[in-house]
Write an enzyme that holds these catalytic residues in place. Structure first.
Site, short mmCIF file in Angstrom:
data_model
loop_
_atom_site.label_atom_id
_atom_site.label_comp_id
_atom_site.label_asym_id
_atom_site.label_seq_id
_atom_site.Cartn_x
_atom_site.Cartn_y
_atom_site.Cartn_z
N GLY A 1 0.82 -1.21 0.00
CA GLY A 1 0.00 0.00 0.00
C GLY A 1 0.85 1.25 0.00
O GLY A 1 1.89 1.31 0.65
N GLU B 1 -10.98 -1.03 10.94
CA GLU B 1 -11.70 -1.76 9.89
C GLU B 1 -11.64 -3.27 10.04
O GLU B 1 -12.24 -4.01 9.25
CB GLU B 1 -11.13 -1.39 8.52
N ARG C 1 -6.30 -3.00 9.85
CA ARG C 1 -6.88 -4.34 9.87
C ARG C 1 -6.46 -5.14 11.10
O ARG C 1 -7.26 -5.84 11.70
CB ARG C 1 -6.47 -5.09 8.60
N GLY D 1 5.64 -2.21 3.88
CA GLY D 1 5.22 -2.70 5.18
C GLY D 1 5.54 -4.16 5.40
O GLY D 1 6.52 -4.69 4.87
N ASP D 2 4.70 -4.83 6.15
CA ASP D 2 4.93 -6.20 6.58
C ASP D 2 5.16 -7.15 5.41
O ASP D 2 6.12 -7.92 5.39
CB ASP D 2 3.72 -6.65 7.41
N ASP E 1 2.18 -0.42 12.14
CA ASP E 1 2.12 -1.72 12.80
C ASP E 1 3.42 -2.51 12.72
O ASP E 1 3.42 -3.73 12.98
CB ASP E 1 0.99 -2.56 12.20
N ASP F 1 -0.47 2.22 8.77
CA ASP F 1 -1.00 1.50 9.93
C ASP F 1 -0.11 1.58 11.16
O ASP F 1 -0.56 1.29 12.27
CB ASP F 1 -1.21 0.02 9.58
N GLN G 1 -7.51 8.12 3.42
CA GLN G 1 -6.47 8.11 4.47
C GLN G 1 -5.07 7.90 3.91
O GLN G 1 -4.09 8.24 4.55
CB GLN G 1 -6.77 6.99 5.47
N ARG H 1 -26.81 12.66 16.49
CA ARG H 1 -26.62 11.31 16.00
C ARG H 1 -25.39 10.64 16.63
O ARG H 1 -24.49 11.30 17.12
CB ARG H 1 -26.46 11.30 14.48
N ARG I 1 1.14 -5.36 -6.01
CA ARG I 1 1.35 -6.61 -5.28
C ARG I 1 1.71 -7.69 -6.29
O ARG I 1 1.19 -7.71 -7.40
CB ARG I 1 0.11 -6.96 -4.48
N THR J 1 4.09 2.61 5.81
CA THR J 1 2.72 2.12 5.97
C THR J 1 1.96 3.03 6.91
O THR J 1 2.50 3.45 7.94
CB THR J 1 2.69 0.68 6.52
N GLY K 1 -11.26 14.10 19.91
CA GLY K 1 -12.26 14.22 20.98
C GLY K 1 -13.40 13.24 20.83
O GLY K 1 -14.51 13.49 21.33
N MET L 1 -8.65 2.82 8.74
CA MET L 1 -7.82 1.67 8.41
C MET L 1 -7.09 1.15 9.64
O MET L 1 -6.95 1.85 10.64
CB MET L 1 -6.84 2.03 7.29
#
Length: 327
Positions: free
Chosen positions: A15, A227, A176, A106-107, A134, A132, A259, A167, A76, A130, A190, A174
């Site tokens: 990504g 997500e 995962r 990333g990973d 992560d 994320d 994002q 509401r 990919r 990445t 907030g 994002m």
């Protein structure tokens, strides 16, 4: 290493993330500064197999530090997961005289890099790109800060509508397998709560929110949801709310690929530049099969095995901070 690095290959994979171009710029110019030739590889490992490889000079990376995405494109590659595909990639490296690789991703990118390096004895340095955040061994990944700010800007706007119509909004971001974006964007915007995959196997987070009376003093609420299939995502949680608590006026917003895009923040440009320089320094110091990270504002070298195999811990104490501040 038995020889001096004379030529590197540079690619982005997986990504896209804001700041990748800043990293491409830094790697390219640092290599050239040290009399190392640069071969740009388009479309990641797929391009390495397909021989989409061109010479890069300093002018190729002019005026890109502010651009999102990646000028090298990304894709990919299922073929790279096979020994035959990796053999083609290695043969193309040899054909172009590439001694080492710098990979940004990333990973999945680092998993492929580790296997490739072991099979063909190739020095590879990884830069963590990445949104994320992560990857273990670095406080921040390239693109994370920009994505966080993009989310906050969107949530600020959604809150105007949530307040006007009284509401409950579930906003999906994002992440995962990791809740860094959800938790920290909830704190910074907030929001009343964050639902993250790290906790969902331990407790029913939605049930806990309701039991804790998270709307007792408010007409509107924002809940940020990672997500992940583990959390059920924003749509899954909203459907539960409609069934279990029909008294709430529930809406869902999925931020999606917004994002990933946009001009990188100053922080992402700075760490991408520092990491890019550090990648070439590491190769010149005969390092291999490591990710460049940043910990306590210092550059660190992290073995691929640690970066991709260890789970990066989420600071769950921040959930307590969020709970206190949401009353």
């Amino acid at each position: 290493m038995q020889y001096k690095i004379k030529c590197i290959g540079l690619l982005t994979s997986g990504g896209d993330a804001p700041g990748m171009n800043a990293a491409i710029r830094a790697v390219t110019r640092t290599a050239i500064f040290n009399n190392i030739r640069v071969k740009a590889i388009y479309r990641g490992y797929k391009g390495l197999i397909a021989d989409e490889i061109v010479d890069f000079q300093t002018q190729h990376v002019s005026n890109i530090i502010q651009q999102g995405g990646t000028i090298l494109k990304t894709a990919r590659s299922q073929e790279f997961k096979t020994i035959e595909g990796r053999q083609k990639a290695y043969e193309n490296m040899q054909k172009h005289g590439i001694d080492a690789l710098v990979v940004i991703g990333g990973d999945g990118t680092f998993t492929g890099a580790r296997i490739f390096a072991q099979e063909f004895n190739i020095p590879i340095i990884g830069l963590p790109g990445t949104i994320d955040n992560d990857l273990c061994g670095t406080d921040s990944t390239i693109g994370y800060d920009t994505a966080l700010n993009t989310i906050i800007e969107a949530v600020d706007k959604i809150r105007d509508t949530a307040s006007s119509h009284e509401r409950l909004f579930f906003i999906e971001v994002m992440g995962r397998d990791a809740g860094f974006l959800a938790l920290n964007s909830a704190l910074a915007s907030g929001a009343e709560a964050a639902i993250v995959p790290e906790l969902e196997t331990k407790e029913d987070q939605l049930k806990s929110l309701i039991q804790n009376g998270f709307r007792k003093s408010k007409n509107s609420s924002i809940v940020i949801v990672a997500e992940s299939e583990i959390t059920g995502g924003a749509n899954g949680l909203a459907e539960r709310m409609r069934i279990e608590h029909p008294e709430y006026d529930v809406r869902v917003t999925i931020l999606g690929h917004i994002q990933r895009g946009g001009s990188p923040t100053a922080y992402d440009r700075i760490i991408a530049s520092r990491m890019g320089v550090a990648a070439i320094d590491a190769l010149m110091d005969e390092q291999r099969n490591i990710m460049i990270g940043i910990v306590n504002n210092e550059i660190v070298h992290v073995p691929f095995t640690k970066a991709i195999k260890d789970d990066k811990p989420l600071d769950q104490s921040l959930l307590g901070v969020l709970h206190v501040l949401s009353i």
